[in-house]
Design a protein around this motif. Structure first.
Motif, PDB file in Angstrom:
ATOM      1  N   ASP A 171       0.849  -1.220   0.220  1.00  0.00           N
ATOM      2  CA  ASP A 171       0.061  -0.110   0.071  1.00  0.00           C
ATOM      3  C   ASP A 171       1.139   1.262   0.008  1.00  0.00           C
ATOM      4  N   LEU A 172       1.966   1.285   0.739  1.00  0.00           N
ATOM      5  CA  LEU A 172       2.958   2.408   1.105  1.00  0.00           C
ATOM      6  C   LEU A 172       3.433   2.579  -0.272  1.00  0.00           C
ATOM      7  N   ALA A 173       4.141   1.290  -0.976  1.00  0.00           N
ATOM      8  CA  ALA A 173       4.643   1.633  -2.259  1.00  0.00           C
ATOM      9  C   ALA A 173       3.797   1.989  -3.431  1.00  0.00           C
ATOM     10  N   ARG A 174       2.385   1.725  -3.411  1.00  0.00           N
ATOM     11  CA  ARG A 174       1.475   2.191  -4.255  1.00  0.00           C
ATOM     12  C   ARG A 174       1.246   3.682  -4.194  1.00  0.00           C
ATOM     13  N   ALA A 175       0.973   4.081  -2.678  1.00  0.00           N
ATOM     14  CA  ALA A 175       0.869   5.468  -2.523  1.00  0.00           C
ATOM     15  C   ALA A 175       1.721   6.466  -3.027  1.00  0.00           C
ATOM     16  N   LYS A 176       3.278   5.740  -2.815  1.00  0.00           N
ATOM     17  CA  LYS A 176       4.364   6.699  -3.066  1.00  0.00           C
ATOM     18  C   LYS A 176       4.471   6.636  -4.891  1.00  0.00           C
ATOM     19  N   MET A 177       3.858   5.522  -5.414  1.00  0.00           N
ATOM     20  CA  MET A 177       4.000   5.424  -6.855  1.00  0.00           C
ATOM     21  C   MET A 177       3.071   6.464  -7.323  1.00  0.00           C
ATOM     22  N   LEU A 178       1.978   6.519  -6.793  1.00  0.00           N
ATOM     23  CA  LEU A 178       0.791   7.442  -7.384  1.00  0.00           C
ATOM     24  C   LEU A 178       1.421   9.050  -7.045  1.00  0.00           C
ATOM     25  N   ALA A 179       1.888   9.202  -6.119  1.00  0.00           N
ATOM     26  CA  ALA A 179       2.407  10.582  -5.456  1.00  0.00           C
ATOM     27  C   ALA A 179       3.389  10.941  -6.607  1.00  0.00           C
ATOM     28  N   ASP A 180       4.199  10.056  -6.700  1.00  0.00           N
ATOM     29  CA  ASP A 180       5.483  10.452  -7.792  1.00  0.00           C
ATOM     30  C   ASP A 180       4.689  10.839  -9.163  1.00  0.00           C
ATOM     31  N   GLN A 181       3.734  10.002  -9.520  1.00  0.00           N
ATOM     32  CA  GLN A 181       3.078  10.045 -10.760  1.00  0.00           C
ATOM     33  C   GLN A 181       2.402  11.343 -10.718  1.00  0.00           C
ATOM     34  N   ARG A 211       3.132  14.401 -13.092  1.00  0.00           N
ATOM     35  CA  ARG A 211       2.252  15.193 -13.977  1.00  0.00           C
ATOM     36  C   ARG A 211       2.016  16.599 -13.811  1.00  0.00           C
ATOM     37  N   ARG A 212       2.118  17.058 -12.544  1.00  0.00           N
ATOM     38  CA  ARG A 212       2.042  18.648 -12.090  1.00  0.00           C
ATOM     39  C   ARG A 212       3.498  18.984 -12.755  1.00  0.00           C
ATOM     40  N   ASN A 213       4.534  18.671 -12.849  1.00  0.00           N
ATOM     41  CA  ASN A 213       5.771  19.166 -13.275  1.00  0.00           C
ATOM     42  C   ASN A 213       5.632  19.373 -14.967  1.00  0.00           C
ATOM     43  N   LYS A 214       5.203  18.221 -15.742  1.00  0.00           N
ATOM     44  CA  LYS A 214       4.889  18.221 -17.016  1.00  0.00           C
ATOM     45  C   LYS A 214       3.878  19.438 -17.451  1.00  0.00           C
ATOM     46  N   VAL A 215       2.838  19.484 -16.546  1.00  0.00           N
ATOM     47  CA  VAL A 215       1.946  20.427 -16.785  1.00  0.00           C
ATOM     48  C   VAL A 215       2.283  21.934 -16.776  1.00  0.00           C
ATOM     49  N   LYS A 216       3.040  21.933 -15.677  1.00  0.00           N
ATOM     50  CA  LYS A 216       3.789  23.200 -15.282  1.00  0.00           C
ATOM     51  C   LYS A 216       4.919  23.712 -16.663  1.00  0.00           C
ATOM     52  N   GLU A 217       5.474  22.621 -16.862  1.00  0.00           N
ATOM     53  CA  GLU A 217       6.625  22.783 -18.002  1.00  0.00           C
ATOM     54  C   GLU A 217       5.900  23.572 -19.456  1.00  0.00           C
TER      55      GLU A 217
END
Length: 198
Positions: A148-158, A162-168
């Protein structure tokens, strides 16, 4: 034989055994009766007229047989039980045993860096609160929690990516718009210059 009381006592003392274990040769009673000192008794023992009887056999075969049957669950019904359920197997000792198993597992996992100290503390308190029935349940919980922690971390990273991509993309769009705006202004300025010259 009643006259050999002294000899029997001395023999038992010399051979370091009970009086019942002393055997006096019935064919040599007269010679044994003459022995009235420990020295004489030692001589008779050496000659074999006084012997220490062997230890009687106390067989444990029936006990072993019964134990084997009990391992299979025989002879343990209600009729064979004397103490209460708690007296036969204390609930507290079961609890202590279980706690020790769970805490040992948590300690090993923490030392092996399989869980961090925060998760260790959380699980330690859960174990104390009777959440885990046994070691297997705790291990399954740990694996599930880690997944669960790994999945949450992966989703947070994604989400972050995505936020960085949109910002760029927004930044690039703004730059393009700025560039286009500047180009248009320059074009208008040139047109104005040409019109002024005419």
């Amino acid at each position: 034989m009643s006259g050999l009381k002294l000899q029997k006592r001395l023999a038992s003392d010399v051979m370091k055994c009970g009086k019942n274990k002393v055997w006096l040769d019935p064919n040599e009673i007269s010679e044994i009766a003459n022995a009235n000192s420990r020295q004489n008794i030692r001589k008779l023992i050496k000659d074999g007229l006084v012997i220490k009887k062997p230890v009687a056999v106390h067989s444990r075969s029936r006990v072993r047989e019964n134990k084997e049957a009990r391992r299979k669950g025989r002879h343990t019904g209600f009729g064979k039980r004397k103490g209460t359920k708690d007296a036969r197997t204390s609930q507290k000792s079961l609890w202590i045993k279980r706690m020790r198993v769970l805490r040992r597992l948590l300690k090993r996992y923490r030392e092996a860096k399989k869980i961090d100290r925060h998760l260790y503390h959380e699980l330690y308190l859960k174990a104390k609160g009777n959440v885990f029935k046994n070691k297997r349940v705790l291990m399954e919980f740990i694996h599930k929690k880690k997944a669960d922690l790994a999945r949450a971390k992966m989703l947070a990273d994604q989400a972050e990516a995505r936020r960085n991509k949109v910002k760029e993309a927004r930044k690039r769009r703004e730059e393009r718009q700025e560039l286009k705006k500047n180009e248009m202004l320059q074009t208008y300025a040139k047109e104005d210059e040409v019109a002024a010259k005419k």
